[in-house]
Each structure stands twice: as C-alpha cells, then as structure tokens.
Enzyme design. Structure first.
Site, mmCIF file in Angstrom:
data_model
loop_
_atom_site.group_PDB
_atom_site.id
_atom_site.type_symbol
_atom_site.label_atom_id
_atom_site.label_comp_id
_atom_site.label_asym_id
_atom_site.label_seq_id
_atom_site.Cartn_x
_atom_site.Cartn_y
_atom_site.Cartn_z
ATOM 1 N N HIS A 58 0.859 -1.178 0.000
ATOM 2 C CA HIS A 58 0.000 0.000 0.000
ATOM 3 C C HIS A 58 0.900 1.236 0.000
ATOM 4 O O HIS A 58 2.011 1.213 0.544
ATOM 5 C CB HIS A 58 -0.864 0.035 1.254
ATOM 6 N N GLU A 60 0.901 3.913 1.747
ATOM 7 C CA GLU A 60 1.315 4.341 3.090
ATOM 8 C C GLU A 60 2.448 3.473 3.631
ATOM 9 O O GLU A 60 3.414 3.993 4.214
ATOM 10 C CB GLU A 60 0.135 4.263 4.079
ATOM 11 N N CYS A 87 -6.517 2.053 5.521
ATOM 12 C CA CYS A 87 -7.136 0.826 6.015
ATOM 13 C C CYS A 87 -6.579 0.498 7.406
ATOM 14 O O CYS A 87 -5.698 1.189 7.921
ATOM 15 C CB CYS A 87 -6.857 -0.322 5.056
ATOM 16 N N CYS A 90 -2.672 -0.027 7.479
ATOM 17 C CA CYS A 90 -1.926 1.226 7.357
ATOM 18 C C CYS A 90 -2.146 2.128 8.567
ATOM 19 O O CYS A 90 -1.211 2.784 9.033
ATOM 20 C CB CYS A 90 -2.312 1.933 6.070
#
Length: 153
Positions: A58, A60, A87, A90
């Site tokens: 991801h 992040e 999410c 993260c």
C-alpha cells in the site's frame, strides 16, 4: 502542529500525482507523501500491490518503509498525506510509527480505519494518538478512484 491550507493543498497535489502513477501498472490509484516537521518531503510513493504481487504494498506502507531507519524509527513531527483514508493495516502502521499528523482526501466507507469504520490513530486505549485532517481535495481523490473502478466494470 497546524499546517496551512496552502501546504495541505500542495502536499495533496503531490499525493495525487503519485496516485496517478499507479495507473501505469494497473494498481488502485492511491498516493502518499511523508513530510517532516520543516515541511520537506521525506518520501513519496503509490500503491504497488499489483506490480509487486504484494498485499502489503500500500502507498502508506511503502512511504513509511522508505522513511524507516535513520536516527530514529519514531516519526514524531511528521505528517502523512494520503489520497484515501487508510485501512486498518496502514492505520496501525501510522500509529506505530508515532506520526504526529495524518491528512487524507477521500473517506473510505468500506475499509477506512481512520474514522469511517474504526479510528485506530486516535484510539485512547493505544499509547499514541495521531492528529487527523480529513477531506483535503476529497472530490479529486474520489474522482480518480471512481474513474479507475468504472473502467473495470
């Protein structure tokens, strides 16, 4: 730490540019930028799950990984700017990295863990809380994601 609307706008533009780059390899267009206490960009990236075949890739997580090491793993004083509400994975990493601020564009009502479904960064039961600003350039962030998913239907 308070950031000016102009700073938030400029940083979100960088995150949107990163998100657009994800389209080149078929990834969901989410971008992230990490900024230190002086306002300097420390790291920037976008989703690379499809490109790397890695569920952890991801935007992040990639940005936090790039910024890891150095003098301290704690990123107190740093601000993460991301185009979509993070999410649970993260959000946990954001809290564990001890970021001071999180800024995001679009809310994620299906998987958001920074207000929509959960609020991990500000959970009083945890040992660190992150200040949050939501909705920065939300319409642009949402439109980029909506366009991506509309093409796949």
């Amino acid at each position: 730490m308070t950031h000016s609307p102009e700073q938030l706008d400029a940083w979100m533009q960088l995150a949107l540019s990163e998100a657009t780059a994800a389209l080149d390899h078929g990834d969901v267009p989410i971008g992230a930028v990490l900024v230190d206490g002086t306002g300097a960009v420390v790291a920037a990236d976008h989703n690379r799950r499809e490109q790397r075949r890695d569920p952890l890739a991801h935007a992040e997580m990639l940005v936090l990984g790039k910024a890891a090491g150095g003098e301290d793993w704690r990123k107190i004083g740093h601000t993460l700017v991301v185009t979509l509400e993070p999410c649970a994975m993260c959000a946990g990493a954001i809290q564990q990295a001890r970021l001071s601020n999180l800024v995001y564009g679009a809310a994620d009502f299906k998987a958001g863990a920074c207000w929509s479904l959960y609020n991990i960064p500000q959970d009083a039961r945890l040992n660190h809380r992150v200040e949050m600003t939501a909705g920065v350039r939300a319409d642009e962030c949402s439109a980029l994601l909506s366009g991506f998913f509309a093409e796949r239907r």
